[in-house]
Enzyme design. Structure first.
Site, PDB file in Angstrom:
ATOM      1  N   HIS A 132       0.909  -1.258   0.103  1.00 45.89           N
ATOM      2  CA  HIS A 132       0.103   0.115   0.044  1.00 45.89           C
ATOM      3  C   HIS A 132       0.849   1.134  -0.081  1.00 45.89           C
ATOM      4  O   HIS A 132       0.816   2.230  -0.705  1.00 45.89           O
ATOM      5  CB  HIS A 132      -1.035  -0.108   1.235  1.00 45.89           C
ATOM      6  CG  HIS A 132      -1.869   1.190   1.460  1.00 45.89           C
ATOM      7  ND1 HIS A 132      -3.082   1.111   1.077  1.00 45.89           N
ATOM      8  CD2 HIS A 132      -1.462   2.435   1.927  1.00 45.89           C
ATOM      9  CE1 HIS A 132      -3.768   2.378   1.402  1.00 45.89           C
ATOM     10  NE2 HIS A 132      -2.662   3.171   1.712  1.00 45.89           N
ATOM     11  N   GLU A 133       1.866   1.412   0.909  1.00 44.52           N
ATOM     12  CA  GLU A 133       2.659   2.528   1.000  1.00 44.52           C
ATOM     13  C   GLU A 133       3.538   2.590  -0.075  1.00 44.52           C
ATOM     14  O   GLU A 133       3.815   3.747  -0.536  1.00 44.52           O
ATOM     15  CB  GLU A 133       3.367   2.421   2.346  1.00 44.52           C
ATOM     16  CG  GLU A 133       2.470   2.538   3.820  1.00 44.52           C
ATOM     17  CD  GLU A 133       1.401   3.622   3.689  1.00 44.52           C
ATOM     18  OE1 GLU A 133       1.770   4.732   3.020  1.00 44.52           O
ATOM     19  OE2 GLU A 133       0.487   3.489   4.502  1.00 44.52           O
TER      20      GLU A 133
ATOM     21  N   HIS B 106       3.506   6.595  -6.637  1.00 46.70           N
ATOM     22  CA  HIS B 106       2.577   7.744  -7.242  1.00 46.70           C
ATOM     23  C   HIS B 106       3.238   8.996  -7.192  1.00 46.70           C
ATOM     24  O   HIS B 106       3.172   9.785  -8.216  1.00 46.70           O
ATOM     25  CB  HIS B 106       1.256   7.586  -6.530  1.00 46.70           C
ATOM     26  CG  HIS B 106      -0.063   8.486  -7.047  1.00 46.70           C
ATOM     27  ND1 HIS B 106      -1.137   8.466  -6.399  1.00 46.70           N
ATOM     28  CD2 HIS B 106       0.042   9.105  -8.113  1.00 46.70           C
ATOM     29  CE1 HIS B 106      -2.037   9.400  -7.102  1.00 46.70           C
ATOM     30  NE2 HIS B 106      -1.335   9.618  -8.189  1.00 46.70           N
TER      31      HIS B 106
ATOM     32  N   HIS C  17       1.676   4.538  -2.800  1.00 42.38           N
ATOM     33  CA  HIS C  17       1.798   5.860  -2.598  1.00 42.38           C
ATOM     34  C   HIS C  17       3.089   6.349  -3.119  1.00 42.38           C
ATOM     35  O   HIS C  17       3.119   7.446  -3.710  1.00 42.38           O
ATOM     36  CB  HIS C  17       1.837   6.174  -1.081  1.00 42.38           C
ATOM     37  CG  HIS C  17       0.175   6.199  -0.697  1.00 42.38           C
ATOM     38  ND1 HIS C  17      -0.827   6.824  -1.157  1.00 42.38           N
ATOM     39  CD2 HIS C  17      -0.264   5.793   0.617  1.00 42.38           C
ATOM     40  CE1 HIS C  17      -2.095   6.589  -0.541  1.00 42.38           C
ATOM     41  NE2 HIS C  17      -1.612   5.923   0.900  1.00 42.38           N
TER      42      HIS C  17
END
Length: 627
Positions: A417-418, A424, A421
């Site tokens: 998940h991180e 992105h 980020h």
């Protein structure tokens, strides 16, 4: 300035000393490692921003001496296109510096919150940030005073100003809510006071609220942390879970009046800004910045309220599988099968993520590997380290990811998940000018949860046993519960407490607890029994200090579910659109950015798709668990 993105859990820590024989053994000596005891390859490289603190101080002095340059532009932005352009460029260039200073200071503090030197650095940069905000406060009102027609003519005459076209035009959209220069300065001056409730909450959370020592199963002293408390809640020993839960809730009672006053102060501060800017509600003000209609918020809550049956079914299924006459809140995290207890080393997690995310293409996987190997990630828990996990960074640095990795399946998905980020941010900074390098929260969680969805499908496809598949389904279900349903539940609670104050009512400990208990019970269904002190969580959630923030986890999750499935189905256009999405910051409205990625959040389709997926997962779990 780039925003810190936290994925904080509900904080349930307590200062206590236990002597019980049924707690699991976590470490040989029971203590957390010191920062210096962790291998460098498992630490982030904050020195990639500033090699030394002396370098930080040099930039601080440069910024401090440069802020007054804004003075020469006051009253002159309408003189010429160059005057306007040069002022906007000055603002961006100083924002880049302050972002580096801010991120460096807070990353160093989060390594060990007890280090007073970094408490001082964060205090210095927060004060300078407030001063710069005051100096910049004239820009928006003065641009509005120039008038849209004149600014449009400036845009025609200046190639440089084209970079700012979207933000300038958006400013006129919000014209009626931007105040006079004098009033904007007052709002800027008040920023340190309106931020105070968050600062107080974080000091309770990260510094003052300490756990004591427990004895593990071997009789060794063990320093209790939030991460270790969660392990107890996931463990099979119900008596250990009950005692842990009761002790934690009892411990939090010592802070309950302070927490109530702090959250109430934050909501009142938000209402002050809302009224000052001429909005009808804090919800309207919070969503208007990104041009999101309040109907998106209300429709999300309404759709979920109309489809709570599968959530109630999962609560009943958990109760039946565990064989309990009564299901309590401390039973909601316990593993349903032995495979749920499977552990993964950090290196194994990295390999699974690199393999599982191959559908996103070679470049994406290679860039992930670059991050894992080159100081992006701070992996393990240490004494004084900030809790939870997040991704952060600056326009001129590589991304940073904070973890407190302990080896369960949740840590594997949190890492994916991180890093979503992080990539992105990494791609956007390469593609967008600084002024559009940030992501709105409405789009920020799509990249991260898309990673999780694709990894989950990979792990389910490669499950080696029925128990392992049940464990993964259990995690997937709990992920949707946590990232989607729980965030909608939080959103409903947040809307109620804001509306309560906005209609002239006062808040109290009893009000917060009763409101949270009612909503929590509604979402989880009649088979869950909420203990007498398990209704305090509404006052212990970091995200409520980022007003009307949490609903975006749910909207992003819904968008990511649709996008990830299209990519896994082999839709090349969907993958191409998603990679373009990853390169886009805030150069368009978030709803329109998601439309370009193939998802329309004005329609019910993404939310209904997620509700459908959840129902199917619960049905599949029931078939595997109930004979």
């Amino acid at each position: 300035m780039n925003c810190k993105i936290y994925k904080k859990q509900i904080v349930l820590l307590v200062v206590l000393i236990w002597t019980v024989s049924f707690l699991p053994a976590f470490a040989a000596d029971g203590s957390l490692p010191q920062r210096a005891d962790i291998e460098d390859k498992y630490k982030w490289r904050v020195e990639d921003i500033y090699e030394t603190e002396a370098d930080w101080n040099t930039d601080f002095a440069l910024l401090d001496s440069s802020i007054d340059e804004f003075d020469k532009y006051v009253g002159h932005l309408g003189d010429s296109p160059d005057m306007l352009y040069n002022c906007l460029k000055l603002s961006d260039s100083l924002d880049v510096i302050i972002s580096n200073l801010y991120v460096y200071a807070y990353l160093k503090l989060d390594e060990d919150n007890s280090q007073s030197q970094y408490q001082q650095l964060t205090g210095k940069i927060a004060a300078l940030n407030s001063r710069m905000g005051q100096k910049q406060s004239f820009i928006s009102p003065e641009i509005l005073a120039i008038g849209k027609d004149k600014v449009m003519s400036f845009l025609e005459d200046s190639e440089g100003l084209q970079e700012y076209r979207f933000s300038l035009m958006d400013m006129y959209r919000m014209n009626e809510h931007i105040l006079s220069p004098e009033e904007e300065k007052i709002i800027a001056l008040a920023s340190s006071m309106t931020r105070a409730p968050l600062d107080i909450f974080q000091m309770i959370d990260n510094a003052d609220h300490k756990l004591g020592t427990v004895l593990d199963a071997d009789g060794n002293p063990l320093e209790l942390t939030y991460g270790r408390y969660l392990k107890i809640l996931k463990g099979k020993d119900r008596e250990a879970r009950r005692i842990a839960n009761d002790s934690v809730q009892t411990g939090w009672k010592k802070y309950i009046n302070t927490l109530s006053a702090t959250l109430g102060a934050h909501v009142n501060a938000s209402w002050f800004v809302t009224q000052a800017r001429g909005y009808n509600s804090t919800l309207e003000r919070s969503l208007d910045g990104n041009n999101i209609p309040t109907s998106v918020y209300h429709n999300l809550v309404s759709a979920v309220n109309a489809n709570l049956a599968p959530l109630h079914k999962m609560t009943s299924l958990r109760k039946a599988v565990l064989g309990y006459d009564t299901l309590y809140t401390y039973d909601l995290s316990v593993a349903l099968t032995p495979a749920s207890e499977k552990r993964y080393t950090y290196d194994e997690a990295v390999e699974m993520i690199l393999e599982g995310l191959k559908p996103l293409g070679k470049k994406y996987v290679n860039d992930l590997k670059e991050g894992f190997e080159n100081g992006w990630v701070d992996v393990y828990e240490n004494e004084g380290k900030a809790t939870g996990a997040y991704s952060w960074g600056t326009y001129t640095s590589h991304p940073y990811v904070l973890m407190n990795y302990s080896g369960d399946i949740g840590d594997v998905f949190t890492l994916a998940h991180e890093m979503g980020h992080a990539l992105h941010r990494y791609y956007t900074n390469q593609n967008e000018p600084y002024t559009y390098s940030n992501h709105t929260t409405f789009t920020a969680e799509v990249a991260s949860t898309c990673n999780e969805a694709i990894l989950m499908k990979y792990m389910l496809a490669n499950a080696k046993s029925k128990d392992e598949k049940i464990a993964l389904l259990n995690y997937y279900i709990k992920q949707i519960q946590g990232t989607f349903f729980t965030q909608v539940m939080f959103s409903e609670f947040e809307a109620k407490i804001n509306e309560h104050i906005e209609t002239g009512n006062a808040v109290s400990v009893d009000y917060f607890r009763e409101t949270y208990r009612e909503i929590f019970q509604k979402y989880n269904g009649p088979d869950l029994v909420i203990g007498p002190d398990n209704d305090m969580s509404g006052m212990k959630i970091y995200h409520f200090y980022r007003t009307f923030y949490v609903y975006q986890y749910a909207t992003c999750y819904a968008a990511a579910q649709m996008i990830s499935q299209e990519i896994l189905d082999g839709d090349k256009q969907a993958l191409e659109d998603f990679m373009e999405f990853l390169q886009t910051g805030s150069s368009d409205y978030p709803v329109d950015i998601l439309k370009k990625a193939g998802v329309d959040m004005n329609s019910p389709e993404p939310v209904n798709y997620t509700l459908k997926v959840f129902g199917e997962l619960v049905d599949e779990m029931e078939k595997l668990l109930v004979k």
